[in-house]
Design a protein around this motif. Structure first.
Motif, mmCIF file in Angstrom:
data_model
loop_
_atom_site.group_PDB
_atom_site.id
_atom_site.type_symbol
_atom_site.label_atom_id
_atom_site.label_comp_id
_atom_site.label_asym_id
_atom_site.label_seq_id
_atom_site.Cartn_x
_atom_site.Cartn_y
_atom_site.Cartn_z
ATOM 1 N N GLY A 115 23.308 26.294 -56.481
ATOM 2 C CA GLY A 115 22.203 25.256 -56.226
ATOM 3 C C GLY A 115 21.542 24.921 -57.746
ATOM 4 O O GLY A 115 21.274 23.630 -57.729
ATOM 5 N N MET A 116 21.324 25.871 -58.667
ATOM 6 C CA MET A 116 20.921 25.290 -59.951
ATOM 7 C C MET A 116 21.848 24.443 -60.514
ATOM 8 O O MET A 116 21.616 23.443 -61.038
ATOM 9 N N HIS A 118 23.952 22.238 -59.253
ATOM 10 C CA HIS A 118 23.900 21.292 -58.508
ATOM 11 C C HIS A 118 22.835 20.328 -58.949
ATOM 12 O O HIS A 118 22.604 18.916 -58.914
ATOM 13 N N GLN A 119 21.720 20.928 -59.298
ATOM 14 C CA GLN A 119 20.214 20.105 -59.625
ATOM 15 C C GLN A 119 20.486 19.878 -61.145
ATOM 16 O O GLN A 119 19.509 19.376 -61.680
ATOM 17 N N MET A 223 12.125 28.803 -49.091
ATOM 18 C CA MET A 223 12.248 27.499 -48.583
ATOM 19 C C MET A 223 11.359 26.902 -47.832
ATOM 20 O O MET A 223 11.023 25.776 -47.719
ATOM 21 N N HIS A 242 12.604 24.149 -59.371
ATOM 22 C CA HIS A 242 13.661 24.203 -58.864
ATOM 23 C C HIS A 242 13.455 24.655 -57.349
ATOM 24 O O HIS A 242 12.879 25.799 -57.326
ATOM 25 N N TYR A 243 13.682 23.913 -56.246
ATOM 26 C CA TYR A 243 13.269 24.537 -54.925
ATOM 27 C C TYR A 243 14.367 25.229 -54.224
ATOM 28 O O TYR A 243 15.434 25.269 -54.619
ATOM 29 N N ARG A 245 15.746 25.470 -51.326
ATOM 30 C CA ARG A 245 16.709 25.252 -50.167
ATOM 31 C C ARG A 245 17.864 24.732 -50.985
ATOM 32 O O ARG A 245 18.944 24.774 -50.357
ATOM 33 N N HIS A 246 17.973 24.759 -52.094
ATOM 34 C CA HIS A 246 19.195 24.221 -53.075
ATOM 35 C C HIS A 246 20.225 25.496 -52.711
ATOM 36 O O HIS A 246 21.408 25.353 -52.913
ATOM 37 N N MET A 247 19.725 26.519 -52.820
ATOM 38 C CA MET A 247 20.372 27.935 -52.856
ATOM 39 C C MET A 247 20.994 27.859 -51.354
ATOM 40 O O MET A 247 22.396 28.337 -51.368
ATOM 41 N N ASP A 249 21.681 25.233 -49.324
ATOM 42 C CA ASP A 249 22.630 24.284 -49.471
ATOM 43 C C ASP A 249 24.051 24.341 -49.810
ATOM 44 O O ASP A 249 24.887 24.128 -49.291
ATOM 45 N N GLN A 250 23.801 25.112 -51.138
ATOM 46 C CA GLN A 250 25.195 25.127 -51.713
ATOM 47 C C GLN A 250 25.814 26.580 -51.059
ATOM 48 O O GLN A 250 26.931 26.608 -51.167
#
Ligand code: ATR
Length: 263
Positions: A115-116, A118-119, A223, A242-243, A245-247, A249-250
């Motif tokens: 997730g990190m 990806h951002q 989240m 860093h939000y 939800r990215h964790m 999602d990925q």
């Protein structure tokens, strides 16, 4: 439509009513045109072994996602564990290979790192302050070290848990500067909140935010709410954030790959 050829996936939990995996995976199967279904399994801890034997015996079973309270016990029932699952001693996914072997691994930490990235945020070579030493922190700590963070400082309300986790990570990854420490972010590039503080309205902040400087990235794994008080305070102090939800999602994509969805 479910037919005789549909591949089965599950999520196992106790209680079960709150789980979200079917709402995440079934749309993914549809989107990818994969003939598969994910259903919830409500299994009591004392029946876990019998249930795992049933899983081994079911030829059209692809695998399961695992949540509370089974993550530790089910790891002991696997035939093989990935590195993270072995080091952490807990898993959140299990694949049934065609020969009936059960392969488990833990994806919470991998999901966080993916997730990190990806951002556009790197963890390799970074000096990271991890707030918390519970289940989520454990998965994230081992993965950050596996990815070669330079420094990992673990802070927790119950400091002995931070010390134990730091020692376990250090022993697995001796090259990383791992220690238990205070919540003072000086000397760190990234702060990760893996405590549950911020979930409930009125929770105290997990750290003294007056010490944050704009060169520090502040990451959440919570989240809901999206904007925790910690992220709000970090933004006010000019920090990138860093939000949580990215964790997830990925992680869904990593789990789909591990569970051989569509293969
Ligand atoms: P999870 O599986 O989500 O990580 P957990 O294992 O219960 O949940 O871990 C919760 C984390 O939040 C722990 O680090 C916990 O600190 P303790 O180990 O001292 O219990 C932290 N936490 C929870 N409530 C807290 C509070 N009121 N103040 C500070 N830390 C808290």
């Amino acid at each position: 439509m479910i037919t005789g050829k549909t591949k089965l996936y599950g999520i196992i939990a106790d209680p079960i009513g709150h789980v979200r995996a079917p709402m995440l995976f079934n749309p993914l199967f549809a989107e990818r045109g994969v003939d598969a279904v994910m259903v919830p399994f409500h299994v009591k801890p004392e029946k876990l072994k019998a249930w795992a034997d049933g899983l081994r015996a079911t030829e059209n079973f692809g695998g399961i996602v695992i949540t509370v309270p089974h993550k530790l016990e089910i790891a002991k029932l696997c035939d093989e564990l990935g590195t993270a699952g072995r080091l952490i001693g807990a898993i959140n996914a299990l694949r049934r290979d065609p020969d009936g072997r059960l392969i488990g691994d833990m994806f919470d930490g991998k999901g966080f790192v993916a997730g990190m990235r990806h951002q556009g945020f790197e963890v390799t070579g970074k000096r990271i302050l991890l707030l918390g030493a519970g289940g989520a922190a454990r998965a994230i700590a081992f993965e950050l070290a596996a990815e070669g963070c330079e420094r990992l400082t673990i802070q927790n309300r119950t400091m002995v848990k931070a010390e134990e986790l730091a020692a376990a990570v250090k022993s697995a990854y001796p090259k990383v500067d791992v220690r238990a420490g205070s919540d003072d972010p000086a000397g760190h590039d990234t702060i990760v909140n893996s405590t549950s503080l911020g979930l409930k309205p009125g929770d105290p902040l997990p750290m003294d935010v007056s010490r944050l400087t704009p060169d520090m990235l502040v990451a959440e794994i919570i989240m809901d709410p999206v904007e925790t008080p910690l992220l709000q305070a970090a933004k006010q102090r000019g920090c990138p954030v860093h939000y949580g939800r990215h964790m997830l999602d990925q992680q869904i994509l990593l789990l789909a790959d591990f569970l051989r969805v569509g293969k």
